[in-house]
Write a protein that holds these residues in place. Structure first.
Motif, PDB file in Angstrom:
ATOM      1  N   SER A  44       0.840  -1.190   0.000  1.00  0.00           N
ATOM      2  CA  SER A  44       0.000   0.000   0.000  1.00  0.00           C
ATOM      3  C   SER A  44       0.881   1.248   0.000  1.00  0.00           C
ATOM      4  N   PRO A  45       0.343   2.378  -0.450  1.00  0.00           N
ATOM      5  CA  PRO A  45       1.148   3.610  -0.411  1.00  0.00           C
ATOM      6  C   PRO A  45       1.511   4.022   1.005  1.00  0.00           C
ATOM      7  N   GLU A  46       0.625   3.757   1.971  1.00  0.00           N
ATOM      8  CA  GLU A  46       0.949   4.071   3.355  1.00  0.00           C
ATOM      9  C   GLU A  46       2.133   3.251   3.845  1.00  0.00           C
ATOM     10  N   GLN A  47       2.174   1.984   3.431  1.00  0.00           N
ATOM     11  CA  GLN A  47       3.288   1.126   3.816  1.00  0.00           C
ATOM     12  C   GLN A  47       4.583   1.599   3.162  1.00  0.00           C
ATOM     13  N   GLY A  48       4.496   1.999   1.897  1.00  0.00           N
ATOM     14  CA  GLY A  48       5.673   2.523   1.211  1.00  0.00           C
ATOM     15  C   GLY A  48       6.213   3.765   1.881  1.00  0.00           C
ATOM     16  N   GLN A  49       5.307   4.646   2.316  1.00  0.00           N
ATOM     17  CA  GLN A  49       5.719   5.858   3.009  1.00  0.00           C
ATOM     18  C   GLN A  49       6.368   5.539   4.357  1.00  0.00           C
ATOM     19  N   PHE A  50       5.833   4.514   5.028  1.00  0.00           N
ATOM     20  CA  PHE A  50       6.407   4.092   6.302  1.00  0.00           C
ATOM     21  C   PHE A  50       7.819   3.548   6.108  1.00  0.00           C
ATOM     22  N   LEU A  51       8.028   2.730   5.066  1.00  0.00           N
ATOM     23  CA  LEU A  51       9.372   2.222   4.780  1.00  0.00           C
ATOM     24  C   LEU A  51      10.326   3.380   4.497  1.00  0.00           C
ATOM     25  N   SER A  52       9.853   4.351   3.733  1.00  0.00           N
ATOM     26  CA  SER A  52      10.671   5.518   3.427  1.00  0.00           C
ATOM     27  C   SER A  52      11.069   6.259   4.695  1.00  0.00           C
ATOM     28  N   LEU A  53      10.117   6.409   5.602  1.00  0.00           N
ATOM     29  CA  LEU A  53      10.393   7.075   6.880  1.00  0.00           C
ATOM     30  C   LEU A  53      11.425   6.299   7.691  1.00  0.00           C
ATOM     31  N   LEU A  54      11.302   4.973   7.696  1.00  0.00           N
ATOM     32  CA  LEU A  54      12.277   4.139   8.401  1.00  0.00           C
ATOM     33  C   LEU A  54      13.679   4.328   7.834  1.00  0.00           C
ATOM     34  N   VAL A  55      13.776   4.311   6.522  1.00  0.00           N
ATOM     35  CA  VAL A  55      15.071   4.454   5.860  1.00  0.00           C
ATOM     36  C   VAL A  55      15.709   5.792   6.217  1.00  0.00           C
ATOM     37  N   LYS A  56      14.916   6.855   6.177  1.00  0.00           N
ATOM     38  CA  LYS A  56      15.450   8.181   6.495  1.00  0.00           C
ATOM     39  C   LYS A  56      15.810   8.312   7.974  1.00  0.00           C
ATOM     40  N   SER A  57      14.934   7.827   8.838  1.00  0.00           N
ATOM     41  CA  SER A  57      15.130   8.049  10.273  1.00  0.00           C
ATOM     42  C   SER A  57      16.270   7.220  10.853  1.00  0.00           C
ATOM     43  N   THR A  58      16.589   6.097  10.207  1.00  0.00           N
ATOM     44  CA  THR A  58      17.658   5.239  10.720  1.00  0.00           C
ATOM     45  C   THR A  58      18.980   5.441   9.978  1.00  0.00           C
ATOM     46  N   GLY A  59      19.021   6.395   9.056  1.00  0.00           N
ATOM     47  CA  GLY A  59      20.269   6.727   8.376  1.00  0.00           C
ATOM     48  C   GLY A  59      20.770   5.654   7.439  1.00  0.00           C
ATOM     49  N   VAL A  60      19.863   4.943   6.790  1.00  0.00           N
ATOM     50  CA  VAL A  60      20.246   3.858   5.880  1.00  0.00           C
ATOM     51  C   VAL A  60      21.014   4.416   4.680  1.00  0.00           C
ATOM     52  N   LYS A  61      22.136   3.788   4.377  1.00  0.00           N
ATOM     53  CA  LYS A  61      22.898   4.128   3.176  1.00  0.00           C
ATOM     54  C   LYS A  61      23.004   2.942   2.214  1.00  0.00           C
ATOM     55  N   LYS A  62      22.933   1.742   2.780  1.00  0.00           N
ATOM     56  CA  LYS A  62      23.074   0.532   1.954  1.00  0.00           C
ATOM     57  C   LYS A  62      21.932  -0.409   2.298  1.00  0.00           C
ATOM     58  N   ALA A  63      21.041  -0.626   1.333  1.00  0.00           N
ATOM     59  CA  ALA A  63      19.825  -1.402   1.562  1.00  0.00           C
ATOM     60  C   ALA A  63      19.759  -2.595   0.616  1.00  0.00           C
ATOM     61  N   LEU A  64      18.927  -3.547   0.995  1.00  0.00           N
ATOM     62  CA  LEU A  64      18.689  -4.750   0.193  1.00  0.00           C
ATOM     63  C   LEU A  64      17.197  -5.023   0.174  1.00  0.00           C
ATOM     64  N   GLU A  65      16.659  -5.309  -1.001  1.00  0.00           N
ATOM     65  CA  GLU A  65      15.252  -5.683  -1.113  1.00  0.00           C
ATOM     66  C   GLU A  65      15.148  -7.037  -1.790  1.00  0.00           C
ATOM     67  N   ILE A  66      14.438  -7.959  -1.146  1.00  0.00           N
ATOM     68  CA  ILE A  66      14.244  -9.301  -1.695  1.00  0.00           C
ATOM     69  C   ILE A  66      12.778  -9.416  -2.089  1.00  0.00           C
TER      70      ILE A  66
END
Length: 220
Positions: A44-66
Motif C-alpha cells: 500500500s502507499p501508506e506502507q511505502g511511506q512508512f518504509l521511506s520514513l524508516l530508511v530516512k530516520s535510521t540513516g540507511v545508506k546501503k539497503a537490500l530488497e528481496i
C-alpha cells in the motif's frame, strides 16, 4: 485492558487523507500496477511511506530488497536514500521488474539501484561470497515467496551490520496463520517462520498487525 481500533475502509481512507504524501511517480506506478492480474502483490502507499520514513530516520545508506514486483517499495526506498546510497534488489521476473526499471528512471533513482534478476537464494549466495558484503548492509526488506522466508532472513542477518534492521512483509497472511484448516505451503512456511523469529535471540523483535503484518527485527 487491550484497546484495538478496528481499521475499516473509512478509517483507512481517513488515515490516508491526513498522512499520505505520495510522490506523483509512485502514484502513477500504483495506478499502472492496479491493472495487472497480480496487483495485490503491491504494498500500500501508506506502507511505502512508512518504509521511506524508516530508511530516512535510521540513516540507511546501503539497503537490500528481496522481492521487487513492479517496484513500489524499491523506489520508495531509493527515494529515501541519501546521496551515494544504494539498494540492491533481487527478483526472478524480467517482466515485472521491467516496469520497476521504467519508473525508477522516471523517479531519477535508477543510479541508486542494483537490480539482479534470478533465483534470490542464488543471488544472496553470490552476495555473501563477495568480500566485504557480510555485515555491510543497514536495512533489508523481504517481500518474496513465503516458502523461502527463513532462508532470506538468515542471509539478511549475515549481510546486516549490528544495529541493522530487517523488515518482513505478509507475516499474518490475511489471518490464515490462525486458521488450522489452512495447510498450503505458504501459510505453513509463515507459521514456522514466525515461530523461529520469535525465539531468535540474535535480534530485537516487534511484530505489528498493520497492512498484512510486518515483522521488525533489529540485529544485535
Amino acid at each position: 485492558m487491550r484497546i484495538q481500533v478496528e481499521v475499516n475502509e473509512a478509517l483507512q481512507d481517513y488515515v490516508a487523507s491526513i498522512s499520505l504524501r505520495e510522490p506523483e511517480v509512485l502514484k502513477d506506478l500504483r495506478a499502472e500496477t492496479s491493472k495487472l492480474p497480480l496487483s495485490l502483490m503491491q504494498i500500500s502507499p501508506e506502507q511505502g511511506q512508512f518504509l521511506s520514513l524508516l530508511v530516512k530516520s535510521t540513516g540507511v545508506k546501503k539497503a537490500l530488497e528481496i522481492g521487487v514486483f513492479t517496484g513500489y517499495s524499491l523506489i520508495a526506498t531509493a527515494l529515501a536514500l541519501p546521496e551515494g546510497g544504494t539498494v540492491t534488489a533481487l527478483d526472478i521476473s524480467e517482466e515485472w521488474t521491467a516496469i520497476a526499471r521504467e519508473y525508477a528512471a522516471r523517479a531519477g533513482v535508477a543510479d541508486r539501484i542494483d537490480l539482479r534478476i534470478g533465483d534470490a537464494r542464488a543471488s544472496l549466495d553470490a552476495l555473501l561470497a563477495r568480500e566485504g558484503e557480510a555485515g555491510s548492509y543497514d536495512f533489508v526488506f523481504i517481500d518474496a515467496d513465503k516458502e523461502n522466508y527463513w532462508a532470506y532472513y538468515e542471509a539478511a542477518l549475515t549481510l546486516l551490520r549490528p544495529g541493522g534492521l530487517v523488515v518482513v512483509d505478509n507475516v499474518l497472511w490475511h489471518g490464515a496463520v490462525l486458521d488450522p484448516s489452512a495447510q498450503d505451503s505458504e501459510t505453513v512456511a509463515l507459521r514456522a517462520f514466525n515461530a523461529k523469529v520469535r525465539d531468535d535471540d540474535r535480534v530485537e523483535l516487534s511484530v505489528l498487525p498493520v497492512a498484512d503484518g510486518l515483522t521488525f527485527a533489529l540485529k544485535r
